[in-house]
Design a protein around this motif. Structure first.
Motif, short mmCIF file in Angstrom:
data_model
loop_
_atom_site.label_atom_id
_atom_site.label_comp_id
_atom_site.label_asym_id
_atom_site.label_seq_id
_atom_site.Cartn_x
_atom_site.Cartn_y
_atom_site.Cartn_z
N THR A 30 12.12 -10.47 15.11
CA THR A 30 12.87 -11.40 15.95
C THR A 30 13.83 -10.62 16.85
O THR A 30 14.62 -9.81 16.37
CB THR A 30 13.68 -12.37 15.08
N GLN A 32 16.99 -9.80 18.91
CA GLN A 32 18.38 -10.19 18.70
C GLN A 32 19.19 -10.03 19.99
O GLN A 32 19.39 -8.93 20.48
CB GLN A 32 19.01 -9.32 17.59
N GLU A 57 18.43 -20.22 23.57
CA GLU A 57 17.54 -19.84 22.46
C GLU A 57 16.44 -20.89 22.30
O GLU A 57 15.26 -20.54 22.15
CB GLU A 57 18.33 -19.70 21.17
N ALA A 68 16.63 -14.74 18.61
CA ALA A 68 17.86 -15.34 18.08
C ALA A 68 18.99 -14.91 19.01
O ALA A 68 19.14 -13.72 19.31
CB ALA A 68 18.14 -14.87 16.66
N THR A 70 23.02 -15.01 19.48
CA THR A 70 24.32 -15.24 18.85
C THR A 70 25.36 -15.56 19.91
O THR A 70 25.40 -14.91 20.96
CB THR A 70 24.75 -14.00 18.06
N THR A 94 21.65 -5.25 17.58
CA THR A 94 21.51 -6.11 18.75
C THR A 94 20.60 -5.43 19.77
O THR A 94 20.76 -4.25 20.07
CB THR A 94 22.89 -6.39 19.39
N ASP A 95 19.64 -6.18 20.29
CA ASP A 95 18.72 -5.63 21.29
C ASP A 95 19.25 -5.76 22.71
O ASP A 95 19.02 -4.90 23.55
CB ASP A 95 17.37 -6.35 21.20
#
Length: 217
Positions: A30, A32, A57, A68, A70, A94-95
């Motif tokens: 997933t 991020q 999202e 996902a 945030t 975190t990507d």
């Protein structure tokens, strides 16, 4: 001969297992993302599921993207406040970050040079951690005057070019000046306004996510 045959059979079985494992695709991870900004990102006076990160999202997932997002928006944040918390608000793993800050700087008349310096530092810190950045732009409010706008408005394009990051020129595109898409304060989007923001920014965010997935961040 029997031992040799068994040995060959064993080798064949082991090779088959190796190739089977090698040919099995790794489980998809997933992606991020973090929405890092002020009240426009946080979803001022809106339920959490109507804030921009949550709506974005949902829109991305509807397009088949495993993601996902945030919500790391804090109402009232200036770029100085964002710089002070970026290291702990954006977790390891975190990507990518959608960076949206500067509106409160303009409302408070903070010198644009300081705003640019802070955003520059935030982008640099994220890139040093290997985190991709999508910069969301803002325009100075009309009441600040033409001289202030002439210094403030070009900040985002200049930083995007300097750091080689994608830019979404105006985060509240489609909502500004549209009273029916705003809260009573005339500044923040209502739920319908957030929907417009998501719809208009979706192609840019999708391209950003594709860039991260392809490893070209």
């Amino acid at each position: 001969m029997r031992f040799k045959a068994r040995r060959i059979q064993f080798i064949v079985i082991m090779l088959a297992m190796v190739f089977a494992v090698a040919g099995t695709p790794a489980a998809a991870r997933t992606l991020q993302l973090v929405g890092f900004g002020d009240s426009l990102m946080a979803g001022y006076q809106l339920p959490p599921n109507d804030a921009y990160p949550a709506r974005l999202e949902a829109a991305m997932k509807a397009q088949g993207v495993d993601i996902a997002i945030t919500n790391a928006g804090v109402s009232g944040d200036t770029t100085s406040a964002g710089l002070a918390r970026v290291d702990w608000s954006v977790p390891d793993g975190t990507d990518g970050v959608i960076l949206e800050l500067g509106a409160n700087d303009a409302l408070r008349g903070i010198p644009p040079e300081q705003t640019e310096k802070n955003l520059d530092a935030i982008i640099s810190r994220l890139k040093e951690r290997g985190i991709a950045v999508l910069l969301a732009g803002m325009l100075a409010p009309p009441n600040m005057g033409g001289d202030y706008a002439a210094k403030f408005d070009p900040i985002y394009t200049r930083l995007a070019e300097k750091h080689g990051v994608p830019l979404y020129p105006l985060f509240i595109d489609g909502v500004v000046t549209q009273a029916k898409l705003q809260l009573e304060d005339g500044m923040h989007p209502n739920a319908d306004g957030v929907g417009v923001m998501v719809e208009r920014s979706l192609p840019v965010v999708k391209a950003f996510v594709d860039m991260i997935s392809s490893g070209t961040k």
